[in-house]
Design an enzyme around this catalytic site. Structure first.
Site, PDB file in Angstrom:
ATOM      1  N   HIS A 282       8.380 -28.413   1.356  1.00 29.35           N
ATOM      2  CA  HIS A 282       9.508 -29.317   1.115  1.00 29.35           C
ATOM      3  C   HIS A 282       9.956 -29.295  -0.345  1.00 29.35           C
ATOM      4  O   HIS A 282      10.991 -29.864  -0.677  1.00 29.35           O
ATOM      5  CB  HIS A 282       9.160 -30.749   1.525  1.00 29.35           C
TER       6      HIS A 282
ATOM      7  N   HIS B  23       7.954 -31.340  -9.956  1.00 27.99           N
ATOM      8  CA  HIS B  23       8.615 -30.703  -8.819  1.00 27.99           C
ATOM      9  C   HIS B  23      10.105 -31.022  -8.861  1.00 27.99           C
ATOM     10  O   HIS B  23      10.544 -31.889  -9.620  1.00 27.99           O
ATOM     11  CB  HIS B  23       7.996 -31.166  -7.488  1.00 27.99           C
TER      12      HIS B  23
ATOM     13  N   HIS C 278      14.023 -31.687  -6.857  1.00 26.34           N
ATOM     14  CA  HIS C 278      14.810 -32.108  -5.698  1.00 26.34           C
ATOM     15  C   HIS C 278      16.253 -31.661  -5.911  1.00 26.34           C
ATOM     16  O   HIS C 278      16.799 -31.800  -7.014  1.00 26.34           O
ATOM     17  CB  HIS C 278      14.778 -33.631  -5.534  1.00 26.34           C
TER      18      HIS C 278
ATOM     19  N   HIS D 280      11.069 -34.118 -11.331  1.00 27.41           N
ATOM     20  CA  HIS D 280      10.144 -35.243 -11.437  1.00 27.41           C
ATOM     21  C   HIS D 280       8.852 -34.782 -12.096  1.00 27.41           C
ATOM     22  O   HIS D 280       8.214 -33.837 -11.618  1.00 27.41           O
ATOM     23  CB  HIS D 280       9.824 -35.815 -10.052  1.00 27.41           C
TER      24      HIS D 280
END
Length: 270
Positions: A97, A123, A125, A142
């Site tokens: 993900h 990570h 997004h 993040h």
């Protein structure tokens, strides 16, 4: 020593010995949830998949939120966010993900309200999860930190950086070859060696601050969020690479905005 004191001492010992359970870290196995509304495992259903994830649906301090000028209290401080990062060995992991940089050694820390939080991982997004006055950006990074004090009220602190399309991001450029080798390689990882978190280059003079949650299951609340006011740049190809590397349902891996429930949101800066 009275019984209550012994119990308190035992609780502190358990927290020290078993910090992972207190950390309530992000779920690593993404097969149980996704970002597809039609799958039955999308964000609207996360809180019903496991009882331990109930905060995803029922929590009152969930993230991300919109950082609206109408809701922000401006706090004038000349003091910068205290950071003390350093190079450390790391692995790059395709979690299905998202793509994660996980530091295996001590990569330094930040200090918030007198509490030290050690950097654990970073990570991405895409698009951004947080918005500023309803404007959504192309990417959000993040940096996840854990308190070194197991008795701290807030165990997790996340620094977020927003990116718009423009010049390539130098930190991502250095990781590009390793990320490329992880395209469609779920749960695979690469050992690039030492990664310096200082190369992420966030501005620490002006930033938003509020108390929220993890943005993936178990959606743990009580997370200290610090979002840099300065929006940096990333190339379109870099965003595409991050999207190509993960599963199709996670190509857009941003959780929808959550109600702010009149939480205090500060914009801190000189």
């Amino acid at each position: 020593m009275c019984i209550s004191s012994r119990i308190r001492s035992l609780l502190v010992l358990l927290i020290v010995l078993f910090p992972i359970s207190i950390y309530a870290q992000e779920v690593q196995d993404e097969r149980e949830f996704d970002y597809d509304k039609a799958s039955g495992k999308g964000p609207e259903k996360w809180g019903k998949i496991h009882k331990e994830w109930s905060a995803c649906n029922n929590g009152k301090m969930q993230s991300p939120i919109d950082l609206s000028n109408k809701r922000v209290d401006v706090v004038h401080k000349s003091k910068k966010l205290l950071r003390n990062y350093k190079p450390s060995t790391a692995v790059i992991i395709n979690r299905g993900h998202d793509i994660e940089v996980h530091w295996e050694g001590h990569a330094g820390s930040i200090k918030i309200n007198g509490t030290i939080y050690a950097l654990k991982q970073a990570h991405w997004h895409s698009p951004s999860e947080h918005t500023i006055n309803k404007k959504r950006y192309s990417l959000e990074l993040h940096m996840v930190h854990k308190s070194v004090d197991p008795t701290s009220k807030h165990q997790i602190a996340v620094i977020a950086i927003l990116y718009k399309i423009g010049k390539p991001n130098r930190f991502l450029s250095k990781l590009a070859r390793n990320i490329t080798s992880l395209v469609n390689q779920e749960n695979e990882h690469r050992h690039p060696g030492v990664i310096d978190p200082r190369e992420i280059h966030m501005s620490c003079r002006r930033y938003y601050n509020y108390i929220g949650s993890l943005t993936v299951p178990p959606c743990t609340e009580g997370v200290i969020w610090t979002i840099s006011k300065k929006v940096r740049t990333v190339s379109l190809d870099q965003v595409k690479l991050l999207r190509e590397a993960v599963h199709d349902h996670a190509a857009k891996n941003a959780r929808p905005l959550q109600p702010d429930h009149k939480r205090g949101i500060q914009l801190i800066g000189p």
